[in-house]
Design an enzyme around this catalytic site. Structure first.
Site, PDB file in Angstrom:
ATOM      1  N   SER A 180       0.794  -1.224   0.000  1.00  0.00           N
ATOM      2  CA  SER A 180       0.000   0.000   0.000  1.00  0.00           C
ATOM      3  C   SER A 180       0.828   1.276   0.000  1.00  0.00           C
ATOM      4  CB  SER A 180      -0.960   0.000   1.188  1.00  0.00           C
ATOM      5  OG  SER A 180      -0.253  -0.186   2.397  1.00  0.00           O
ATOM      6  N   HIS A 208      -5.426  -3.143  -2.860  1.00  0.00           N
ATOM      7  CA  HIS A 208      -5.052  -2.187  -3.913  1.00  0.00           C
ATOM      8  C   HIS A 208      -4.972  -2.812  -5.300  1.00  0.00           C
ATOM      9  CE1 HIS A 208      -4.272   0.897  -0.929  1.00  0.00           C
ATOM     10  NE2 HIS A 208      -3.759  -0.071  -0.200  1.00  0.00           N
ATOM     11  N   LYS A 240     -12.009   1.036  -1.992  1.00  0.00           N
ATOM     12  CA  LYS A 240     -10.939   1.639  -2.771  1.00  0.00           C
ATOM     13  C   LYS A 240     -11.386   1.726  -4.232  1.00  0.00           C
ATOM     14  CE  LYS A 240      -7.726   0.970   0.889  1.00  0.00           C
ATOM     15  NZ  LYS A 240      -7.026   0.027   1.733  1.00  0.00           N
TER      16      LYS A 240
HETATM   17  C1  LIG Z   1      -7.038  -0.156   3.200  1.00  0.00           C
HETATM   18  C2  LIG Z   1      -6.382  -1.447   3.468  1.00  0.00           C
HETATM   19  C3  LIG Z   1      -6.965  -2.393   4.322  1.00  0.00           C
HETATM   20  C4  LIG Z   1      -8.199  -2.074   5.139  1.00  0.00           C
HETATM   21  O1  LIG Z   1      -9.332  -2.045   4.355  1.00  0.00           O
HETATM   22  P1  LIG Z   1     -10.585  -1.162   4.867  1.00  0.00           P
HETATM   23  O2  LIG Z   1     -11.733  -1.712   4.128  1.00  0.00           O
HETATM   24  O3  LIG Z   1     -10.251   0.244   4.538  1.00  0.00           O
HETATM   25  O4  LIG Z   1     -10.669  -1.406   6.349  1.00  0.00           O
HETATM   26  C5  LIG Z   1      -6.371  -3.628   4.450  1.00  0.00           C
HETATM   27  N1  LIG Z   1      -5.239  -3.913   3.786  1.00  0.00           N
HETATM   28  C6  LIG Z   1      -4.619  -3.028   2.983  1.00  0.00           C
HETATM   29  C7  LIG Z   1      -3.383  -3.415   2.271  1.00  0.00           C
HETATM   30  C8  LIG Z   1      -5.171  -1.761   2.812  1.00  0.00           C
HETATM   31  O5  LIG Z   1      -4.558  -0.864   2.051  1.00  0.00           O
END
Ligand SMILES: *Cc1c(COP(=O)(O)O)cnc(C)c1O
Length: 399
Positions: A180, A208, A240
């Site tokens: 990320s 992602h 996302k």
């Molecule tokens: C954003 C993210 C999460 C968490 O997901 P949410 O639905 O925002 O709680 C988990 N793992 C990674 C790699 C992320 O970037």
């Protein structure tokens, strides 16, 4: 004041002194390429809304329609009476898209990552993590009771060494499919081979990659061509690229039933509102109907990389929508972020502990909402500010 709050205050002071203090912005506009903050319009390179769906009218419309049928709150957990037809429909859609037996919705990716490791692992097991894994995967491992063994980022020789040395009953290898804060990919095909050879289970957090990678946007599993046998645990998020909220685990019948029966972060929490599931369905349909969003995103990323390379910007090695510029010190990262913010461009400075010490960076994210002119404006501003910083460094050496 009590000892605990006193200690917390000390922590706040330390954080400010180390240039690590975080402040929130409040938006008075939807998410998008242009956002409005404190009455100012900013060109935005900070969101994970990779396909530009968060503010798409279809998502809002579908949520609205569902409000008429279901009202707002789910009112109960999934196992009691919070699970609606729309949640079921969304789970079926996700299973089809990812080519898995089943998918299970979670209120967030954070909860999904806690759940999987808690359900599968116990004392006597070992879980192998890439050092750069997301905080929620790490917390999941720590809550699971299993021994946590971390390996150097994307270093398969190190992973192999740790696997050989581990005396464990059950083994799970868990990685981010796309890192990320770095934007690079885990070598999932090789990891699948290692997992098979070692009798370990493989889990990928595709927060992602889902919606962005793969021919149909089904994410990293599709990109690497890994079926459920090879990649048995797939986590994806809906907040996302899909522009909505929530997350899912996709996998075998046994995995999903196990989660429904035993996962505390699933059982003891209220279901997402049905309108959120409706918006997710609309986002997923756009993913399929408008593949040009992915094509545009990938060509903007290629454009950015080529131009940034010509300008000698300190690009990290990433082909995804996450394009970090490595600046090293938190001070430099903040300085550049503030200077370009003054020119109306928002890129967050990411500092420790989110990233390792001395690897503070600007985390630039590109979305299908951006245009070439936006990227050009960003590149001009970055080139100007970075040459200013380099000049200061050169002058210091010259003295
Ligand atoms: C954003 C993210 C999460 C968490 O997901 P949410 O639905 O925002 O709680 C988990 N793992 C990674 C790699 C992320 O970037």
């Amino acid at each position: 004041m009590s000892f605990l709050l006193q200690r917390l205050k000390g922590g706040l002071q330390d954080r400010a002194q180390q240039q690590l203090y975080r402040r929130r912005k409040s938006l008075s506009s939807p998410q998008g390429a242009l956002i409005s903050v404190d009455g100012k319009s900013l060109l935005n390179f900070s969101s994970n809304d990779y396909l530009g769906l968060a503010n798409h009218p279809d998502l809002a419309h579908r949520a609205n329609v569902s409000l008429k049928r279901f009202g707002f709150g789910a009112g109960a957990s999934h196992l009691v009476s919070g699970h609606s037809d729309l949640h079921r429909e969304l789970e079926e859609f996700l299973a089809r898209l990812t080519g898995r037996d089943r998918a299970l919705l979670f209120p967030s990716g954070f909860a999904a990552n806690l759940a999987v490791q808690q359900v599968l692992l116990r004392k006597g097991d070992a879980v192998f993590h890439d050092r750069l894994n997301h905080a929620s995967l790490l917390d999941g491992a720590q809550l699971s009771g299993a021994r946590l063994l971390r390996f150097a980022h994307n270093d398969l020789a190190h992973l192999n060494q740790r696997l050989k040395g581990a005396d464990a009953e059950g083994k799970l290898i868990a990685v981010d499919a796309v890192y990320s804060m770095d934007g690079d990919l885990a070598p999932l095909a090789e990891l699948a081979n290692i997992a098979e050879r070692e009798g370990a289970l493989l889990m990928a957090d595709d927060a992602h990659g889902f919606g962005v990678l793969g021919k149909n946007g089904a994410g990293s599993a599709e990109y690497w061509g890994l079926d459920q046998q090879q990649l048995p645990i797939l986590m994806g998020t809906l907040g996302k690229a899909i522009g909505s909220y929530g997350a899912f685990i996709a996998g075998s019948e046994a995995l999903i039933e196990g989660l429904i029966q035993f996962a505390r972060p699933y059982i003891y929490t209220t279901a997402l509102p049905a309108s959120v599931a409706a918006a997710s369905l609309a986002g997923l349909e756009l993913l399929q109907k408008e593949p040009e969003r992915r094509t545009k995103l990938h060509s903007l990323v290629a454009y950015f990389r080529e131009a940034a390379d010509e300008l000698n910007l300190p690009l990290m090695s990433s082909d995804t929508a996450i394009q970090p510029l490595l600046l090293g010190s938190s001070e430099n990262a903040l300085k550049v972020a503030e200077a370009i913010a003054a020119q109306g461009i928002y890129v967050p400075a990411i500092r420790p502990p989110t990233v390792p010490v001395n690897s503070a960076r600007l985390r630039i994210t590109i979305t299908a909402d951006h245009e070439i002119e936006h990227i050009d404006r960003l590149l001009d501003a970055l080139a100007e500010q970075l040459s200013r910083i380099n000049k200061v460094v050169d002058d210091e050496y010259a003295q």
